[in-house]
Design an enzyme around this catalytic site. Structure first.
Site, mmCIF file in Angstrom:
data_model
loop_
_atom_site.group_PDB
_atom_site.id
_atom_site.type_symbol
_atom_site.label_atom_id
_atom_site.label_comp_id
_atom_site.label_asym_id
_atom_site.label_seq_id
_atom_site.Cartn_x
_atom_site.Cartn_y
_atom_site.Cartn_z
ATOM 1 N N SER A 1 0.831 -1.207 0.000
ATOM 2 C CA SER A 1 0.000 0.000 0.000
ATOM 3 C C SER A 1 0.858 1.246 0.000
ATOM 4 C CB SER A 1 -0.853 -0.019 1.265
ATOM 5 O OG SER A 1 -1.439 1.234 1.478
ATOM 6 N N TYR B 1 -1.559 -0.700 10.942
ATOM 7 C CA TYR B 1 -1.841 -1.343 9.649
ATOM 8 C C TYR B 1 -0.656 -1.145 8.705
ATOM 9 C CZ TYR B 1 -3.487 -1.605 4.825
ATOM 10 O OH TYR B 1 -3.583 -1.871 3.480
ATOM 11 N N LYS C 1 2.104 -3.800 6.841
ATOM 12 C CA LYS C 1 2.415 -3.869 5.401
ATOM 13 C C LYS C 1 3.924 -3.772 5.178
ATOM 14 C CE LYS C 1 -1.266 -4.782 3.604
ATOM 15 N NZ LYS C 1 -1.588 -5.808 2.628
HETATM 16 P P1 NAD Z 1 -10.832 -7.021 1.451
HETATM 17 O O1 NAD Z 1 -11.049 -7.001 2.926
HETATM 18 O O2 NAD Z 1 -12.029 -6.871 0.576
HETATM 19 O O3 NAD Z 1 -10.088 -8.369 1.029
HETATM 20 C C1 NAD Z 1 -9.208 -9.046 1.890
HETATM 21 C C2 NAD Z 1 -9.649 -10.508 1.926
HETATM 22 O O4 NAD Z 1 -8.772 -11.244 2.767
HETATM 23 C C3 NAD Z 1 -11.051 -10.681 2.478
HETATM 24 O O5 NAD Z 1 -11.796 -11.477 1.574
HETATM 25 C C4 NAD Z 1 -10.845 -11.407 3.813
HETATM 26 O O6 NAD Z 1 -11.921 -12.278 4.114
HETATM 27 C C5 NAD Z 1 -9.522 -12.130 3.557
HETATM 28 N N1 NAD Z 1 -8.727 -12.408 4.766
HETATM 29 C C6 NAD Z 1 -8.321 -11.517 5.711
HETATM 30 N N2 NAD Z 1 -7.607 -12.143 6.661
HETATM 31 C C7 NAD Z 1 -7.532 -13.458 6.292
HETATM 32 C C8 NAD Z 1 -6.932 -14.606 6.866
HETATM 33 N N3 NAD Z 1 -6.286 -14.556 8.041
HETATM 34 N N4 NAD Z 1 -7.035 -15.786 6.217
HETATM 35 C C9 NAD Z 1 -7.709 -15.859 5.031
HETATM 36 N N5 NAD Z 1 -8.322 -14.809 4.465
HETATM 37 C C10 NAD Z 1 -8.233 -13.616 5.080
HETATM 38 O O7 NAD Z 1 -9.742 -5.920 1.112
HETATM 39 P P2 NAD Z 1 -9.240 -5.352 -0.292
HETATM 40 O O8 NAD Z 1 -9.615 -3.931 -0.350
HETATM 41 O O9 NAD Z 1 -9.649 -6.273 -1.380
HETATM 42 O O10 NAD Z 1 -7.675 -5.406 -0.057
HETATM 43 C C11 NAD Z 1 -6.876 -6.469 -0.533
HETATM 44 C C12 NAD Z 1 -5.438 -6.199 -0.154
HETATM 45 O O11 NAD Z 1 -5.026 -4.950 -0.709
HETATM 46 C C13 NAD Z 1 -5.162 -6.108 1.333
HETATM 47 O O12 NAD Z 1 -3.929 -6.726 1.598
HETATM 48 C C14 NAD Z 1 -5.056 -4.614 1.583
HETATM 49 O O13 NAD Z 1 -4.235 -4.340 2.695
HETATM 50 C C15 NAD Z 1 -4.436 -4.130 0.287
HETATM 51 N N6 NAD Z 1 -4.721 -2.723 0.007
HETATM 52 C C16 NAD Z 1 -6.014 -2.301 -0.093
HETATM 53 C C17 NAD Z 1 -6.289 -0.956 -0.329
HETATM 54 C C18 NAD Z 1 -7.711 -0.458 -0.411
HETATM 55 O O14 NAD Z 1 -7.925 0.752 -0.300
HETATM 56 N N7 NAD Z 1 -8.725 -1.318 -0.611
HETATM 57 C C19 NAD Z 1 -5.234 -0.050 -0.498
HETATM 58 C C20 NAD Z 1 -3.920 -0.510 -0.422
HETATM 59 C C21 NAD Z 1 -3.685 -1.854 -0.177
HETATM 60 N N1 UFG Z 2 -12.329 11.627 3.150
HETATM 61 C C1 UFG Z 2 -13.354 12.482 3.470
HETATM 62 N N2 UFG Z 2 -14.484 11.946 4.014
HETATM 63 C C2 UFG Z 2 -14.646 10.606 4.236
HETATM 64 C C3 UFG Z 2 -13.587 9.741 3.885
HETATM 65 C C4 UFG Z 2 -12.431 10.288 3.356
HETATM 66 O O1 UFG Z 2 -13.254 13.690 3.290
HETATM 67 O O2 UFG Z 2 -15.698 10.194 4.740
HETATM 68 C C5 UFG Z 2 -11.115 12.203 2.522
HETATM 69 C C6 UFG Z 2 -9.833 11.959 3.299
HETATM 70 O O3 UFG Z 2 -9.626 12.975 4.248
HETATM 71 C C7 UFG Z 2 -8.791 11.957 2.175
HETATM 72 C C8 UFG Z 2 -9.554 11.348 0.989
HETATM 73 O O4 UFG Z 2 -10.934 11.535 1.281
HETATM 74 O O5 UFG Z 2 -8.435 13.255 1.860
HETATM 75 C C9 UFG Z 2 -9.295 9.861 0.788
HETATM 76 O O6 UFG Z 2 -9.545 9.172 2.001
HETATM 77 P P1 UFG Z 2 -9.651 7.584 2.058
HETATM 78 O O7 UFG Z 2 -9.954 7.203 3.467
HETATM 79 O O8 UFG Z 2 -10.587 7.078 1.003
HETATM 80 O O9 UFG Z 2 -8.194 7.112 1.619
HETATM 81 P P2 UFG Z 2 -6.770 7.372 2.296
HETATM 82 O O10 UFG Z 2 -5.889 7.953 1.242
HETATM 83 O O11 UFG Z 2 -6.888 8.113 3.553
HETATM 84 O O12 UFG Z 2 -6.300 5.908 2.674
HETATM 85 C C10 UFG Z 2 -6.513 4.771 1.824
HETATM 86 C C11 UFG Z 2 -6.562 3.517 2.686
HETATM 87 C C12 UFG Z 2 -5.228 3.304 3.331
HETATM 88 C C13 UFG Z 2 -4.178 3.236 2.265
HETATM 89 C C14 UFG Z 2 -4.191 4.504 1.437
HETATM 90 C C15 UFG Z 2 -3.194 4.411 0.307
HETATM 91 O O13 UFG Z 2 -7.546 3.633 3.675
HETATM 92 O O14 UFG Z 2 -5.235 2.080 4.005
HETATM 93 O O15 UFG Z 2 -5.484 4.709 0.889
HETATM 94 O O16 UFG Z 2 -3.405 3.251 -0.406
HETATM 95 F F1 UFG Z 2 -2.976 3.133 2.839
#
Ligand code: NAD
Ligand code: UFG
Length: 349
Positions: free
Chosen positions: A134, A158, A162
């Site tokens: 991330s 978190y 990562k």
């Molecule tokens: P998500 O929660 O939809 O998917 C994660 C999946 O992992 C879920 O289906 C959950 O059931 C499964 N899981 C969690 N712990 C587990 C375990 N111990 N054993 C087996 N399964 C398990 O999340 P996502 O948004 O699809 O994110 C996927 C990956 O991308 C994550 O590693 C997250 O940290 C990373 N990521 C997500 C974002 C975002 O904004 N969505 C941003 C940066 C990185």
């Molecule tokens: N924001 C609002 N209102 C809300 C939610 C968010 O104004 O209800 C604003 C935040 O202040 C920020 C922007 O929208 O300026 C984006 O916020 P998000 O929470 O959607 O995303 P972030 O960039 O804060 O963080 C996300 C994930 C993190 C990850 C990061 C980079 O939550 O885990 O993107 O991948 F690390």
């Protein structure tokens, strides 16, 4: 012997977290590259409906193994029973606020689970890995766009999990010259499959901007709180690099296909568009795409937020031949299609 030519290079891939938001979209793209997909997921943050729908869209079967990565023995058994050519590792807990309140659960699940996965891979000779990291590992960057050499400085548990997982993979590659890994640092994944059949289905109150906007537009919540109107940005609201989940999913197929032919000792790649978009710009684009009003009010800044983060995505283009192709309008239109067809998420499936 008849050989179906486009299946020659198919790999069998274990996708951890494949039932989740990004995982389900990625399984479709991996299948489109002719790979055979097996999903490992404990469904702690996903619905089995997502797998059924992804299978329908991909016109193939994804076997779902309901296994928890924290169960070392169960993970070993998965690799004992069948041979995998590669792993795509999505499974993790991902809520920043929850990680501050329950840090040990995050270390146990994300770091502990990854240790079991890497141990099982090593024990069974599976040496190719694509990992979900991330942009959170950059914390508050000194300058934008952010490239992969920027200093790493995490600001919450978190993010620390990562970074620890990245470090574990780097050390695993250093210890075994045959182990090959690509670490993908996602910026802000949003949107949904263009069919509207699968998408992001957060439990409880959404932490992230796009799902919150969607729930306001569909009438589940009254008003969006915009966290801060006095940031040093184009319009005073926070700026991020939103990336369409289908573009992100495609990058995983590119990474897997790259690992099939080339060795990578823990190469890190940013996945973003390279474009910064403010909160209010996203709100306006969403209103345009959905035809719905999104009422909002500007409130205090959220603790831990930063003004502006967007990627320099050049290295991903150079290394895996990938770049984002979908803009904010498509992200909003597809997010809205998913939300309006599934106002209560997969519960209504
Ligand atoms: P998500 O929660 O939809 O998917 C994660 C999946 O992992 C879920 O289906 C959950 O059931 C499964 N899981 C969690 N712990 C587990 C375990 N111990 N054993 C087996 N399964 C398990 O999340 P996502 O948004 O699809 O994110 C996927 C990956 O991308 C994550 O590693 C997250 O940290 C990373 N990521 C997500 C974002 C975002 O904004 N969505 C941003 C940066 C990185
Ligand atoms: N924001 C609002 N209102 C809300 C939610 C968010 O104004 O209800 C604003 C935040 O202040 C920020 C922007 O929208 O300026 C984006 O916020 P998000 O929470 O959607 O995303 P972030 O960039 O804060 O963080 C996300 C994930 C993190 C990850 C990061 C980079 O939550 O885990 O993107 O991948 F690390």
């Amino acid at each position: 012997m008849t050989i179906i030519s486009n299946k020659i290079n198919a790999m069998k891939i274990l996708v951890t977290g494949g039932a989740g938001y990004i995982g389900s979209h990625s399984c479709i793209e991996l299948a489109a590259s002719n790979h055979q997909v097996v999903i490992l997921d404990n469904l702690c943050n996903a619905s089995p409906f997502s797998v059924a729908r992804a299978e329908k869209l991909a016109e193939t079967r994804f076997r779902l193994l309901q296994v928890d990565l924290r169960d070392a023995q169960a993970v070993h058994q998965v690799f004992e029973r069948e041979r995998f050519d590669a792993v795509v590792h999505f499974a993790a807990l991902k809520a920043v606020g929850e990680s501050v309140e329950q840090p040990l659960d995050y270390f146990d699940n994300n770091v502990g689970g990854s240790i079991h996965l890497l141990q099982a891979m090593r024990a069974h000779g599976c040496k190719r890995l694509v990992f979900s990291s991330s942009a959170t590992v950059y914390g508050n960057p000194d300058s934008v766009p952010v490239n992969e050499d920027a200093p790493l400085r995490v600001t919450n548990p978190y993010g620390r999990t990562k970074l620890m997982m990245e470090d574990m993979i780097r050390d695993t590659c250093a210890a075994d010259p045959e182990f090959s890994a690509i670490l993908l640092r996602y910026f802000n994944p949003v949107g949904a499959h263009p069919s509207g059949e699968i998408g992001e289905d957060p439990r409880g109150i959404p932490n992230n901007l796009m799902p919150y906007i969607c729930q306001v537009a569909v009438g589940r919540r009254e008003c969006l709180s915009v966290f801060g109107g006095d940031w040093p940005t184009v319009d005073g609201t926070g700026v991020r690099d939103y990336i369409h989940v289908v573009d992100l999913a495609r990058a995983h197929a590119h990474a897997i296909n790259t690992l099939e032919h080339a060795h990578h000792a823990a190469t890190t790649l940013n996945l973003g568009t390279g474009q910064g978009v403010s909160v209010l710009q996203l709100v306006r684009a969403f209103e345009q795409a959905s035809g719905r009003k999104v009422p909002y009010e500007i409130v205090a800044r959220r603790a831990g937020d930063v003004a502006e983060v967007y990627a320099d995505p050049q290295r991903a283009r150079d290394v895996i031949g990938w770049q984002a192709t979908r803009g904010v309008d498509a992200m909003c239109a597809d997010a809205w299609r998913w939300q309006s067809q599934n106002p209560d998420g997969y519960i209504s499936a």
